[in-house]
Write a protein that holds these residues in place. Structure first.
Motif, mmCIF file in Angstrom:
data_model
loop_
_atom_site.group_PDB
_atom_site.id
_atom_site.type_symbol
_atom_site.label_atom_id
_atom_site.label_comp_id
_atom_site.label_asym_id
_atom_site.label_seq_id
_atom_site.Cartn_x
_atom_site.Cartn_y
_atom_site.Cartn_z
ATOM 1 N N THR A 1 63.786 39.625 24.096
ATOM 2 C CA THR A 1 62.398 39.846 23.688
ATOM 3 C C THR A 1 61.778 38.549 23.191
ATOM 4 O O THR A 1 60.628 38.237 23.526
ATOM 5 C CB THR A 1 62.335 40.934 22.595
ATOM 6 O OG1 THR A 1 62.889 42.133 23.120
ATOM 7 C CG2 THR A 1 60.909 41.192 22.150
ATOM 8 N N SER B 1 60.415 41.117 33.836
ATOM 9 C CA SER B 1 60.983 39.958 33.149
ATOM 10 C C SER B 1 61.685 39.013 34.123
ATOM 11 O O SER B 1 61.632 37.794 33.950
ATOM 12 C CB SER B 1 61.945 40.401 32.043
ATOM 13 O OG SER B 1 62.991 41.188 32.579
ATOM 14 N N GLN C 1 69.097 42.300 23.181
ATOM 15 C CA GLN C 1 67.737 42.754 23.440
ATOM 16 C C GLN C 1 66.739 41.960 22.592
ATOM 17 O O GLN C 1 65.676 41.578 23.069
ATOM 18 C CB GLN C 1 67.616 44.242 23.139
ATOM 19 C CG GLN C 1 66.241 44.796 23.453
ATOM 20 C CD GLN C 1 66.139 46.281 23.175
ATOM 21 O OE1 GLN C 1 67.066 46.885 22.647
ATOM 22 N NE2 GLN C 1 65.024 46.863 23.522
#
Length: 101
Positions: free
Chosen positions: A8, A63, A4
């Motif tokens: 990010t 995303s 994650q």
């Protein structure tokens, strides 16, 4: 959690690239039903253009759509990311009515 954090950071790099390279919000009228639709245009240096349509339960800022636009730009291909799929879906195109989109 580590994955994650990596994702990010990658999304942050995409956002920074878009700020540096420029983008603009555009609107257009759909062909068959004359509905207003909106998209984000990510210009590139080459003459090629690709339309990116996000998945059914996503939006143009997802995303996956942003990553596709980013990678296309890196290859010199401009991207038009549809941000308002609801109005576009009202067209009678079979590929947009597919349950898998």
């Amino acid at each position: 959690v580590d994955l994650q954090r990596q994702a990010t950071a990658f999304i942050g790099a995409i956002e920074e690239y878009n700020r540096q390279q420029g983008f603009r919000q555009v609107t257009f009228t759909t062909r068959e039903r004359q509905k207003q639709a909106s998209a984000m245009y990510l210009p590139s240096t080459g003459p090629a253009r690709v339309v990116v349509v996000h998945g059914r339960r996503q939006h143009g800022l997802s995303s996956s759509a942003q990553t596709a636009g980013y990678l296309l730009r890196l290859m010199g291909i401009s991207a038009l990311i549809i941000t308002d799929l609801t109005s576009v879906r009202e067209n009678v195109s079979d590929w947009l009515e597919d349950e898998l989109t």
